[in-house]
Enzyme design. Structure first.
Site, PDB file in Angstrom:
ATOM      1  CD  GLU A  53     -10.468  13.518  -5.555  1.00 34.51           C
ATOM      2  OE1 GLU A  53     -10.493  13.340  -4.393  1.00 34.51           O
ATOM      3  OE2 GLU A  53     -10.838  12.577  -6.248  1.00 34.51           O
ATOM      4  CG  ASP A 128      -0.515  17.366   4.911  1.00 31.59           C
ATOM      5  OD1 ASP A 128      -0.655  17.999   6.099  1.00 31.59           O
ATOM      6  OD2 ASP A 128       0.515  16.687   4.728  1.00 31.59           O
ATOM      7  CE  LYS A 132       5.132  19.438  14.587  1.00 32.84           C
ATOM      8  NZ  LYS A 132       6.524  18.964  14.605  1.00 32.84           N
ATOM      9  CE  LYS A 201     -10.031   3.405   4.504  1.00 36.96           C
ATOM     10  NZ  LYS A 201      -8.949   2.511   4.362  1.00 36.96           N
TER      11      LYS A 201
END
Length: 362
Positions: A53, A128, A132, A201
């Site tokens: 992972e 992530d 931008k 989560k």
């Protein structure tokens, strides 16, 4: 029980504490210091499918994965030290001999620490998105990364990706669809309603807030990768010996920050520092090359004891142990460029010996 190999692997030190001494669970390994490649069956003490992972966050999904797949060897990769600490705490309360944590970047880990065709499954949950446009180059999933994955995943191996960022999902779908190395299990992507036995989560939070999650479940095709991307070669630690008519003070006065670029490396000399005892110079140096970047200290030291204001006589150009440098072609290039710069300072600065392996020796 850790194998003898695993016991020799240096643990990561977090917050000034050696994690391997706190608990009986395995240490958090620093991927930059692990062997190239790692013999993962020896680390786990058994042959088993290898699951990875990438960026496990708080570790909930990772721990659940290891618990649900006791027949597999599971590696969690993360660059956040707080996340590593949290995951380590979760592991302590469970008996999970099939789970190891590694501090490191995904590209470096897969390229350096994993043999070609050695990984069975890769999970990337909510990477992530760098929303931008100017930051899109920082995104993990791009064509070079998928090409690298194609060399490390076995044929038929699984790639599972989840994101709640719609634009990133479109990019991922386009990249996977254009790659000859991956094929979808069922369609290109599925939405939040898809059944997923394990959820992160962050995923639960995204769903609760009404954001659509996009899931990609693909597998490695049998198409051979165009670039093999072999595990990097670790070379002898580079050095050079020169006759030096200058003092260390005179060398210091000539230093200017500089950057050198060739087809394979970028070497940046950032700043030079003097040490009085023992007398030597240290050049703060940044080396970029595939698959890793290193921040190292190139040293210039007299072979015998001398003062910084006395002619050095014979000097050795090498690398300080600071930062645990890995002897790559890029570090050989750093020593080459240092020796070449020194030779430019004085006509009597003569190279006597070097083990630097570059096509044009200084």
């Amino acid at each position: 029980m850790l194998s003898p190999f695993a016991a020799r692997c240096p643990p990561l030190i977090i917050a000034g504490k050696n994690m391997s001494k706190l608990v009986s669970t395995p240490p958090i390994y620093d991927g930059r210091r692990l062997p190239w490649p790692v013999d993962w069956p020896s680390v786990f003490g058994r042959e088993a499918p290898l699951l990875v992972e990438v960026g496990f966050g708080n570790g909930r999904f990772l721990v659940a994965l290891a618990s649900a797949r006791p027949e597999a060897n599971v590696v969690g990769l993360e660059i956040s030290q707080p996340a590593l600490r949290r995951a380590d705490q979760r592991i302590r309360s469970r008996a999970l001999p099939n789970l190891r944590l590694v501090y490191g970047l995904a590209q470096q880990f897969l390229w350096s620490n994993c043999r070609p065709g050695s990984v069975d499954e890769v999970y990337i949950n909510f990477p992530d998105p760098w929303p931008k446009a100017a930051h899109h180059h920082r995104r993990l999933i791009d064509k070079p990364f998928l090409d690298l994955l194609a060399t490390r995943l076995r044929h038929g191996g699984r790639l599972e990706i989840a994101t709640d960022h719609a634009e990133y999902a479109e990019v991922i779908a386009a990249l996977l669809g254009a790659s000859p190395y991956f094929s979808a299990h069922q369609g290109a992507t599925s939405g939040t309603s898809a059944s997923r036995p394990l959820r992160t989560k962050y995923e639960r939070k995204a769903i609760a807030e009404g954001r659509t999650c996009h899931y990609f479940s693909w597998h490695r095709t049998g198409r051979a990768a165009r670039r093999s991307l072999p595990v990097p070669e670790e070379m002898d630690m580079p050095h050079a010996i020169l006759d030096c008519p200058l003092t260390l003070d005179e060398i210091t006065a000539e230093f200017e920050s500089a950057s050198y670029t060739d087809d394979e490396h970028v070497v940046r000399f950032i700043a030079l520092y003097q040490r009085q005892e023992p007398a030597q110079l240290l050049i703060d140096t940044h080396v970029e090359e595939e698959p890793l970047s290193q921040r190292v200290a190139v040293t210039i030291r007299p072979r015998g004891r001398t003062d910084v204001g006395e002619p050095a006589g014979e000097i050795i150009v090498g690398l300080h142990a600071l930062g645990f440098p890995r002897a790559t072609p890029g570090l050989h290039a750093a020593i080459y460029y240092t020796a070449r710069w020194l030779q430019s300072l004085h006509p009597e600065m003569r190279l006597k010996h070097t083990n630097v392996r570059v096509e044009a020796a200084p």
